[in-house]
Design an enzyme around this catalytic site. Structure first.
Site, PDB file in Angstrom:
ATOM      1  N   TYR A  82       0.853  -1.184   0.000  1.00 20.14           N
ATOM      2  CA  TYR A  82       0.000   0.000   0.000  1.00 20.14           C
ATOM      3  C   TYR A  82       0.892   1.238   0.000  1.00 20.14           C
ATOM      4  O   TYR A  82       1.509   1.564   1.000  1.00 20.14           O
ATOM      5  CB  TYR A  82      -0.907  -0.031   1.229  1.00 20.14           C
ATOM      6  CG  TYR A  82      -2.053   0.946   1.240  1.00 20.14           C
ATOM      7  CD1 TYR A  82      -2.167   1.962   0.310  1.00 20.14           C
ATOM      8  CD2 TYR A  82      -3.041   0.853   2.211  1.00 20.14           C
ATOM      9  CE1 TYR A  82      -3.231   2.852   0.333  1.00 20.14           C
ATOM     10  CE2 TYR A  82      -4.107   1.738   2.251  1.00 20.14           C
ATOM     11  CZ  TYR A  82      -4.196   2.737   1.318  1.00 20.14           C
ATOM     12  OH  TYR A  82      -5.235   3.627   1.352  1.00 20.14           O
ATOM     13  N   LYS A  87      -1.353  -1.078  -4.157  1.00 20.60           N
ATOM     14  CA  LYS A  87      -2.434  -0.089  -4.130  1.00 20.60           C
ATOM     15  C   LYS A  87      -1.732   1.259  -4.153  1.00 20.60           C
ATOM     16  O   LYS A  87      -1.116   1.673  -3.176  1.00 20.60           O
ATOM     17  CB  LYS A  87      -3.329  -0.210  -2.908  1.00 20.60           C
ATOM     18  CG  LYS A  87      -4.434   0.839  -2.943  1.00 20.60           C
ATOM     19  CD  LYS A  87      -5.339   0.787  -1.746  1.00 20.60           C
ATOM     20  CE  LYS A  87      -6.350   1.929  -1.842  1.00 20.60           C
ATOM     21  NZ  LYS A  87      -7.100   2.085  -0.602  1.00 20.60           N
TER      22      LYS A  87
END
Length: 173
Positions: A5, A35
């Site tokens: 992330y 992400k």
């Protein structure tokens, strides 16, 4: 499966993503993607060009959906998609039809929405919007505090003022 992330605005860490992916593909066998919640679209472009076929690169900045689509992003995960998915589906559909004028108009609306929520504290406001749409998701996690009834009323007024609820209806018809 493991996703890295990348969200430097929250973590304060600007990891060199290209180097990370080069090293991580051997060191983390279950790494399947990133992400990318990062406003640096140059980095996104490099990652997609070099690793877009090897990893699932998901985009996480609602305000930059249209530019990310133009760079080749194929998937997205963002908190605003929980309550404003019709707006972002419209951006994607317009982009796919090459109706960039409409896509830009809807993207600007998405930016207005985020700006409005930020006036109340994004996460508490996002939870309140879910509740307004009939999906009670409970309070935000600490350290965030939920909005009180007066704040929720002002948020709803602000959302009406920008046309948010009308936009949702327009997208669904």
């Amino acid at each position: 499966p493991f996703y890295y992330y990348d969200i430097p605005a929250i973590t304060g860490i600007q990891l060199p993503l290209m180097e990370f992916l080069q090293t991580a593909r051997q060191a983390i066998p279950n790494l399947v993607g990133v992400k990318f919640t990062n406003s640096d679209l140059v980095v996104l472009q490099r990652v997609l060009a070099n690793y877009g076929e090897q990893f699932d690169i998901l985009f996480g900045s609602d305000e930059l959906m249209l530019p990310a689509l133009s760079l080749g992003i194929r998937g997205a995960v963002g908190s605003g998609y929980n309550f404003a998915a019709p707006i972002y589906h419209r951006i994607i559909a317009d982009f796919d039809r090459n109706d960039l004028e409409s896509a830009r108009r809807w993207q600007c609306r998405g930016v207005q929405l985020v700006d409005t929520l930020c006036q109340f504290g994004y996460m508490p406001a996002a939870k309140a919007v879910m509740e307004m749409l009939g999906v009670p998701v409970g309070p935000p996690r600490l350290p965030f505090l939920g909005l009180d009834n007066a704040q929720k009323g002002k948020l709803k007024e602000a959302l009406n003022a920008i046309g948010f609820f009308d936009w949702l209806q327009e997208c669904l018809t």
